[in-house]
Design a protein around this motif. Structure first.
Motif, short mmCIF file in Angstrom:
data_model
loop_
_atom_site.label_atom_id
_atom_site.label_comp_id
_atom_site.label_asym_id
_atom_site.label_seq_id
_atom_site.Cartn_x
_atom_site.Cartn_y
_atom_site.Cartn_z
N ALA A 199 0.88 -1.22 0.06
CA ALA A 199 -0.01 0.06 0.09
C ALA A 199 0.88 1.36 -0.03
CB ALA A 199 -1.02 0.07 1.08
N SER A 200 1.95 1.21 0.59
CA SER A 200 3.10 2.38 0.68
C SER A 200 3.50 2.55 -0.63
CB SER A 200 4.04 1.90 1.65
OG SER A 200 4.98 3.26 1.72
N ILE A 201 4.09 1.58 -1.21
CA ILE A 201 4.99 1.69 -2.40
C ILE A 201 3.80 2.17 -3.72
CG2 ILE A 201 6.16 0.49 -4.24
CD1 ILE A 201 7.53 1.18 -1.58
N LEU A 202 2.59 1.31 -3.74
CA LEU A 202 1.98 1.53 -4.82
C LEU A 202 1.04 3.23 -4.67
CD1 LEU A 202 -0.01 -1.52 -5.44
CD2 LEU A 202 1.90 -0.40 -7.06
N GLY A 203 0.64 3.36 -3.18
CA GLY A 203 -0.08 4.52 -2.93
C GLY A 203 0.80 5.84 -3.19
N SER A 204 2.04 5.86 -2.89
CA SER A 204 2.80 6.91 -2.98
C SER A 204 3.18 7.35 -4.35
CB SER A 204 4.01 6.60 -2.36
OG SER A 204 4.99 5.58 -2.95
N ARG A 205 2.92 6.14 -5.21
CA ARG A 205 3.10 6.30 -6.70
C ARG A 205 1.67 6.67 -7.51
NH1 ARG A 205 7.01 4.09 -4.47
NH2 ARG A 205 9.08 3.88 -5.54
N GLN A 206 0.65 6.63 -6.75
CA GLN A 206 -0.77 6.88 -7.39
C GLN A 206 -1.10 5.69 -8.38
OE1 GLN A 206 1.55 10.04 -7.57
NE2 GLN A 206 0.67 9.97 -5.37
N LYS A 207 -0.58 4.62 -7.99
CA LYS A 207 -0.88 3.26 -8.74
C LYS A 207 -1.63 2.12 -7.87
CE LYS A 207 1.06 4.03 -12.76
NZ LYS A 207 0.10 4.01 -14.09
N LEU A 208 -2.29 2.66 -6.73
CA LEU A 208 -3.18 1.65 -5.98
C LEU A 208 -4.56 2.17 -6.54
CD1 LEU A 208 -3.62 -0.21 -3.77
CD2 LEU A 208 -4.00 1.50 -2.07
N PHE A 209 -4.93 1.09 -7.52
CA PHE A 209 -6.38 1.15 -8.07
C PHE A 209 -7.36 0.42 -7.32
CE2 PHE A 209 -4.85 2.55 -12.42
CZ PHE A 209 -4.03 3.68 -12.02
N GLY A 210 -7.10 -0.61 -6.54
CA GLY A 210 -8.04 -0.91 -5.68
C GLY A 210 -7.83 -1.82 -4.69
N VAL A 211 -8.57 -1.94 -3.43
CA VAL A 211 -8.23 -2.59 -2.38
C VAL A 211 -9.48 -3.65 -1.94
CG1 VAL A 211 -8.51 -2.27 0.16
CG2 VAL A 211 -6.93 -0.60 -1.31
#
Length: 308
Positions: A199-211
């Motif tokens: 979540a940290s790595i993807l969230g910081s890159r605006q690449k967390l598209f789903g949870v």
């Protein structure tokens, strides 16, 4: 907070009637819906589905591909090019449906793109085929987001995209702004990943598209109620989801087989609100201060504070 839950847990309880299911979703306080495509939309035009969602004051988070029958030896990576093309066409149709109902995200879990035996597939060929198919999808619908949901295994012995690392390599090669990754909490436990890390790595890159939120013991896709097995990991995961302003629905991907589906969903809602309140009470700044100290004792003190 945008919340959705697994429609398939409710359908058997409500006569397989989406109208009744959505009415119950509304009563529970859920805000969004993820539809399995084409499983949930057979004979329901997009305009009719949109009206049904509006009737119950529910937003469309998006659609999730579900491949069956002829796809059991692979979807977009299938060795039979006719079947691979059929899977790609299904993804395009899902994107069109998603747009028409006002959804934002097309989630793609390639459950059958994988292998069971050594010497069974040409890894590089399948990799390139899957990559190129995702590029085609992303370019077909640049106004939508496409999200890779990875899983280490099940139903195949080895999934082709089995981890955060491989999903990120694939995402990098696809190199499209509208392509990201969905994190399924149980899938990450199965891979012995720390969900908060992803979540940290993807969230910081605006690449967390789903949870997809659930819980389990790491050996299988248990789909337990959230926070019941690994509450501290769940807290840390939600901290990073919150920190990076994740703005799509959090989807309860839990499997109430013995439990009553409505009561189970109510507990998921109560739990996520309780955990969110705990994070707010301590505050993002204080949590960040503890993390920055790189001190296990202070980290343990923070865990204790969550129980106050």
């Amino acid at each position: 907070m945008k919340l959705a839950t697994r429609i398939n847990s409710f359908l058997p309880v409500f006569n397989n009637d989406l109208n009744q299911v959505f009415e119950k979703f509304e009563n529970l306080g859920l805000t969004h819906v993820d539809l399995n495509y084409p499983e949930h939309v057979h004979d329901i035009p997009a305009s009719e589905m949109k009206s049904l969602l509006e009737k119950h004051h529910l937003g469309a988070n998006g659609v999730a591909l579900r491949f069956r029958n002829e796809f059991i030896n692979g979807e977009i990576g299938n060795n039979d090019q006719a079947i691979a093309q059929e899977a790609l066409t299904l993804c395009k149709e899902a994107a069109d449906y998603c747009r028409e109902i006002g959804g934002e995200v097309v989630t793609i879990w390639l459950g059958f793109d994988g292998f069971d035996y050594s010497f069974q597939i040409d890894y590089e060929k399948v990799w390139n085929q899957i990559r190129d198919a995702f590029i085609t999808m992303a370019d077909y619908a640049p106004d939508l987001k496409f999200s890779i949901e990875y899983k280490p295994f099940q139903p195949r012995a080895y999934a082709f995209i089995d981890s955060l690392g491989l999903a990120m390599v694939m995402m990098s090669e696809i190199d499209r702004e509208n392509l990201g990754i969905t994190l399924d909490y149980c899938h990450m436990l199965m891979k012995h990943e720390n969900p908060a890390y992803g979540a940290s790595i993807l969230g910081s890159r605006q690449k967390l598209f789903g949870v997809h939120l659930n819980d389990g013991y790491g050996l299988n896709d248990d789909g337990l109620m959230i926070g019941t097995s690994t509450p501290i990991k769940t807290l840390e995961f939600l901290y990073y989801v919150k920190l990076h302003n994740y703005d799509h629905a959090i989807y309860f991907d839990t499997f109430p087989i013995i439990e009553d589906a409505v009561l189970e969903c109510e507990r998921n809602i109560k739990m996520i609100k309780k955990l969110n309140d705990k994070i707010d009470k301590i505050g993002l700044d204080k949590i960040k201060e503890v993390i920055d100290s790189n001190d296990a004792i202070k980290a343990t003190d923070l865990v204790l504070a969550f129980f106050d």
